[in-house]
Design a protein around this motif. Structure first.
Motif, PDB file in Angstrom:
ATOM      1  N   LEU A  77      98.784  68.399  83.842  1.00  0.00           N
ATOM      2  CA  LEU A  77      99.795  67.639  84.561  1.00  0.00           C
ATOM      3  C   LEU A  77     100.776  68.598  85.226  1.00  0.00           C
ATOM      4  N   LEU A  78     101.350  68.154  86.330  1.00  0.00           N
ATOM      5  CA  LEU A  78     102.391  68.953  86.961  1.00  0.00           C
ATOM      6  C   LEU A  78     103.672  68.866  86.141  1.00  0.00           C
ATOM      7  N   THR A  79     104.365  69.976  86.029  1.00  0.00           N
ATOM      8  CA  THR A  79     105.701  69.986  85.433  1.00  0.00           C
ATOM      9  C   THR A  79     106.691  69.542  86.508  1.00  0.00           C
ATOM     10  N   ASN A  80     107.967  69.443  86.163  1.00  0.00           N
ATOM     11  CA  ASN A  80     108.969  69.103  87.177  1.00  0.00           C
ATOM     12  C   ASN A  80     108.954  70.133  88.307  1.00  0.00           C
ATOM     13  N   ALA A  81     108.889  71.397  87.936  1.00  0.00           N
ATOM     14  CA  ALA A  81     108.819  72.454  88.951  1.00  0.00           C
ATOM     15  C   ALA A  81     107.534  72.328  89.765  1.00  0.00           C
ATOM     16  N   GLY A  82     106.454  71.938  89.108  1.00  0.00           N
ATOM     17  CA  GLY A  82     105.179  71.743  89.790  1.00  0.00           C
ATOM     18  C   GLY A  82     105.236  70.600  90.787  1.00  0.00           C
ATOM     19  N   HIS A  83     105.924  69.515  90.411  1.00  0.00           N
ATOM     20  CA  HIS A  83     106.079  68.387  91.336  1.00  0.00           C
ATOM     21  C   HIS A  83     106.863  68.819  92.573  1.00  0.00           C
ATOM     22  N   ASP A  84     107.914  69.600  92.358  1.00  0.00           N
ATOM     23  CA  ASP A  84     108.716  70.090  93.482  1.00  0.00           C
ATOM     24  C   ASP A  84     107.876  70.954  94.409  1.00  0.00           C
ATOM     25  N   ARG A  85     107.145  71.894  93.825  1.00  0.00           N
ATOM     26  CA  ARG A  85     106.315  72.799  94.624  1.00  0.00           C
ATOM     27  C   ARG A  85     105.204  72.023  95.325  1.00  0.00           C
ATOM     28  N   ALA A  86     104.581  71.079  94.615  1.00  0.00           N
ATOM     29  CA  ALA A  86     103.498  70.290  95.210  1.00  0.00           C
ATOM     30  C   ALA A  86     104.016  69.425  96.360  1.00  0.00           C
ATOM     31  N   ALA A  87     105.226  68.913  96.246  1.00  0.00           N
ATOM     32  CA  ALA A  87     105.801  68.114  97.340  1.00  0.00           C
ATOM     33  C   ALA A  87     105.995  68.982  98.580  1.00  0.00           C
ATOM     34  N   ARG A  88     106.451  70.197  98.381  1.00  0.00           N
ATOM     35  CA  ARG A  88     106.631  71.121  99.508  1.00  0.00           C
ATOM     36  C   ARG A  88     105.289  71.474 100.133  1.00  0.00           C
ATOM     37  N   VAL A  89     104.306  71.746  99.290  1.00  0.00           N
ATOM     38  CA  VAL A  89     102.960  72.051  99.794  1.00  0.00           C
ATOM     39  C   VAL A  89     102.397  70.839 100.532  1.00  0.00           C
ATOM     40  N   GLU A 105      96.617  80.348  85.976  1.00  0.00           N
ATOM     41  CA  GLU A 105      97.727  80.904  86.756  1.00  0.00           C
ATOM     42  C   GLU A 105      98.855  79.893  86.915  1.00  0.00           C
ATOM     43  N   LEU A 106      98.503  78.648  87.181  1.00  0.00           N
ATOM     44  CA  LEU A 106      99.525  77.618  87.369  1.00  0.00           C
ATOM     45  C   LEU A 106     100.240  77.283  86.065  1.00  0.00           C
ATOM     46  N   VAL A 107      99.525  77.332  84.948  1.00  0.00           N
ATOM     47  CA  VAL A 107     100.164  77.118  83.640  1.00  0.00           C
ATOM     48  C   VAL A 107     101.123  78.273  83.356  1.00  0.00           C
ATOM     49  N   ARG A 108     100.673  79.524  83.579  1.00  0.00           N
ATOM     50  CA  ARG A 108     101.540  80.694  83.362  1.00  0.00           C
ATOM     51  C   ARG A 108     102.792  80.648  84.230  1.00  0.00           C
ATOM     52  N   SER A 109     102.646  80.126  85.429  1.00  0.00           N
ATOM     53  CA  SER A 109     103.791  80.087  86.350  1.00  0.00           C
ATOM     54  C   SER A 109     104.736  78.924  86.060  1.00  0.00           C
ATOM     55  N   GLY A 110     104.365  78.064  85.113  1.00  0.00           N
ATOM     56  CA  GLY A 110     105.233  76.952  84.738  1.00  0.00           C
ATOM     57  C   GLY A 110     105.129  75.742  85.649  1.00  0.00           C
ATOM     58  N   LEU A 111     104.124  75.700  86.504  1.00  0.00           N
ATOM     59  CA  LEU A 111     103.968  74.578  87.429  1.00  0.00           C
ATOM     60  C   LEU A 111     103.067  73.481  86.879  1.00  0.00           C
ATOM     61  N   LEU A 139      97.046  71.828  93.241  1.00  0.00           N
ATOM     62  CA  LEU A 139      98.383  71.228  93.298  1.00  0.00           C
ATOM     63  C   LEU A 139      98.347  69.865  93.980  1.00  0.00           C
ATOM     64  N   CYS A 140      97.631  69.774  95.092  1.00  0.00           N
ATOM     65  CA  CYS A 140      97.546  68.498  95.824  1.00  0.00           C
ATOM     66  C   CYS A 140      96.853  67.423  94.995  1.00  0.00           C
ATOM     67  N   ARG A 141      95.773  67.784  94.321  1.00  0.00           N
ATOM     68  CA  ARG A 141      95.052  66.805  93.491  1.00  0.00           C
ATOM     69  C   ARG A 141      95.887  66.360  92.294  1.00  0.00           C
ATOM     70  N   LEU A 142      96.583  67.298  91.658  1.00  0.00           N
ATOM     71  CA  LEU A 142      97.425  66.927  90.530  1.00  0.00           C
ATOM     72  C   LEU A 142      98.622  66.084  90.982  1.00  0.00           C
ATOM     73  N   ALA A 143      99.153  66.369  92.159  1.00  0.00           N
ATOM     74  CA  ALA A 143     100.274  65.582  92.679  1.00  0.00           C
ATOM     75  C   ALA A 143      99.849  64.131  92.923  1.00  0.00           C
ATOM     76  N   ALA A 144      98.583  63.933  93.264  1.00  0.00           N
ATOM     77  CA  ALA A 144      98.072  62.587  93.531  1.00  0.00           C
ATOM     78  C   ALA A 144      97.676  61.851  92.250  1.00  0.00           C
ATOM     79  N   ALA A 145      97.802  62.526  91.106  1.00  0.00           N
ATOM     80  CA  ALA A 145      97.403  61.925  89.828  1.00  0.00           C
ATOM     81  C   ALA A 145      98.534  62.103  88.810  1.00  0.00           C
ATOM     82  N   PRO A 146      99.561  61.258  88.871  1.00  0.00           N
ATOM     83  CA  PRO A 146     100.712  61.434  87.973  1.00  0.00           C
ATOM     84  C   PRO A 146     100.339  61.368  86.490  1.00  0.00           C
TER      85      PRO A 146
END
Length: 156
Positions: A93-105, A72-78, A40-47
């Motif tokens: 790539l992160l989805t919108n939900a993935g960006h939200d979760r990655a920002a929190r992480v 797992e992350l694809v199945r979860s929609g992130l 998640l952190c690596r994908l968040a750093a690579a838009p």
């Protein structure tokens, strides 16, 4: 006998265990696993997204682990997988939900990092990471060609 190698081994093992416990404890609060943290952190750093091989290299994890985490992350929609030719050429790539979760992480990771750095001078931290990187490269070289290092173990 010099005990630096033993001290290094024990310290790194303890450090790895505590990092895993912190990641597992934190990620379980948002229904994720410790192994999801780095991806998640690596994908968040690579838009623009990352290919499988890039994630493997940037996370320092083996292909099987990256494959499981991504599935797992694809199945979860992130994470979204954009297929390209070849088994490992898909772009992730992160989805919108993935960006939200990655920002929190990311916020939690920054806080844990701040706490870990407490009482340590910034120059000392820079030196520590420089030395740690060099130790890693040196030991990777031993691992790549261990024959000389293990010669004393040969049965005569």
């Amino acid at each position: 006998m010099n005990d630096r190698f033993i001290r290094l081994s024990i310290s790194l093992a303890r450090l790895q265990k505590v990092i895993q416990r912190i990641k597992a404890s934190g990620m379980s609060r948002i229904e994720l696993k410790a192994g999801h943290t780095l991806v998640l952190c690596r994908l968040a750093a690579a838009p623009e997204g990352l290919h499988f091989s890039e994630l493997t290299e940037r996370c320092g994890l083996d292909q099987a682990m990256i494959s499981r985490v991504l599935a797992e992350l694809v199945r979860s929609g992130l994470v979204e997988k954009r297929a390209e030719s070849g088994k490992y050429n898909a772009l992730y790539l992160l989805t919108n939900a993935g960006h939200d979760r990655a920002a929190r992480v990311g916020a939690v990771v920054a806080d844990v990092e701040r706490r870990a750095d407490e009482g340590i001078d910034a120059d000392d931290l820079a030196t520590f990471y420089k030395v740690l990187d060099q130790l890693t490269r040196n030991l990777e070289a031993v691992d790549a060609d261990p024959a000389e290092a293990f010669e004393p173990l040969e049965i005569q």
